[in-house]
Scaffold this motif. Structure first.
Motif, PDB file in Angstrom:
ATOM      1  N   GLN A   1       0.841  -1.205   0.000  1.00  0.00           N
ATOM      2  CA  GLN A   1       0.000   0.000   0.000  1.00  0.00           C
ATOM      3  C   GLN A   1       0.875   1.255   0.000  1.00  0.00           C
TER       4      GLN A   1
ATOM      5  N   LEU B   1       2.205   1.585  -3.366  1.00  0.00           N
ATOM      6  CA  LEU B   1       1.131   2.044  -4.242  1.00  0.00           C
ATOM      7  C   LEU B   1       0.921   3.546  -4.073  1.00  0.00           C
ATOM      8  N   HIS B   2       0.942   4.007  -2.838  1.00  0.00           N
ATOM      9  CA  HIS B   2       0.782   5.450  -2.579  1.00  0.00           C
ATOM     10  C   HIS B   2       1.960   6.225  -3.183  1.00  0.00           C
TER      11      HIS B   2
ATOM     12  N   ILE C   1       3.725   5.286  -5.733  1.00  0.00           N
ATOM     13  CA  ILE C   1       3.579   5.276  -7.195  1.00  0.00           C
ATOM     14  C   ILE C   1       2.501   6.278  -7.603  1.00  0.00           C
ATOM     15  N   GLN C   2       1.384   6.267  -6.846  1.00  0.00           N
ATOM     16  CA  GLN C   2       0.299   7.213  -7.158  1.00  0.00           C
ATOM     17  C   GLN C   2       0.789   8.661  -6.999  1.00  0.00           C
ATOM     18  N   ASP C   3       1.559   8.884  -5.944  1.00  0.00           N
ATOM     19  CA  ASP C   3       2.117  10.230  -5.738  1.00  0.00           C
ATOM     20  C   ASP C   3       3.041  10.592  -6.896  1.00  0.00           C
TER      21      ASP C   3
ATOM     22  N   MET D   1       2.931   9.409  -9.892  1.00  0.00           N
ATOM     23  CA  MET D   1       2.119   9.581 -11.117  1.00  0.00           C
ATOM     24  C   MET D   1       1.448  10.957 -11.097  1.00  0.00           C
ATOM     25  N   GLU D   2       1.014  11.371  -9.942  1.00  0.00           N
ATOM     26  CA  GLU D   2       0.396  12.702  -9.851  1.00  0.00           C
ATOM     27  C   GLU D   2       1.436  13.769 -10.118  1.00  0.00           C
TER      28      GLU D   2
ATOM     29  N   LYS E   1       2.047  13.832 -13.757  1.00  0.00           N
ATOM     30  CA  LYS E   1       0.951  14.471 -14.460  1.00  0.00           C
ATOM     31  C   LYS E   1       1.058  15.984 -14.329  1.00  0.00           C
TER      32      LYS E   1
END
Length: 147
Positions: free
Chosen positions: A130, A133-134, A136-138, A140-141, A144
């Motif tokens: 998790q 994942l956070h 990676i999400q961070d 990716m944001e 972006k």
């Protein structure tokens, strides 16, 4: 003197008649005694026969009872042996059950401990996944927002 002889004769005749009556009475008593004696002998014979039958029946009953007692003793010995055997089997089974129970409890405790450790490892892995994942999400944001 004739009178005297006649008197004497009458007395003798009276005594003879009395003696004859006594004799007849005595014979009647003797017949009664003989009849009573025969009846008593018949009763005695009947009683002896009954006693013999009773003794025979008693011997038969005694023999049967002795056989029943012997059979009961033999059955008692068999049952006693069976009870002893069943007690031994029961004690052995109880010991085996207690041993199996301890082994199963020990195995169960070990498996529960291992399962607990696995759960901890999985929770740690999940938490790590998790976090990644956070991250990676961070990323990716951020990516972006950079694009």
């Amino acid at each position: 003197r004739d009178k005297e002889q006649k008197k004497h004769y009458d007395e003798v005749m009276a005594r003879a008649e009395a003696a004859e009556e006594e004799l007849v009475a005595s014979r009647m008593v003797a017949k009664d005694c003989k009849r009573n004696n025969e009846m008593l002998e018949n009763k005695l014979t009947t009683l002896k026969d009954r006693i013999k039958m009773a003794e025979s029946l008693h011997e038969k009953n005694e023999k049967e009872l002795r056989e029943e007692i012997l059979t009961a003793k033999q059955e008692n010995e068999k049952l006693s042996t069976l009870i002893t055997s069943l007690k031994e089997v029961s004690e052995k089974t109880i010991k085996e059950y207690a041993s199996n129970k301890r082994n199963m409890q020990s195995t169960l405790e070990k498996e529960l401990k291992e399962a607990g450790l696995e759960c901890q490892a999985l929770r740690a892995s999940k938490a790590n996944q998790q976090r990644k994942l956070h991250e990676i999400q961070d990323m990716m944001e951020k990516q972006k927002s950079i694009d």
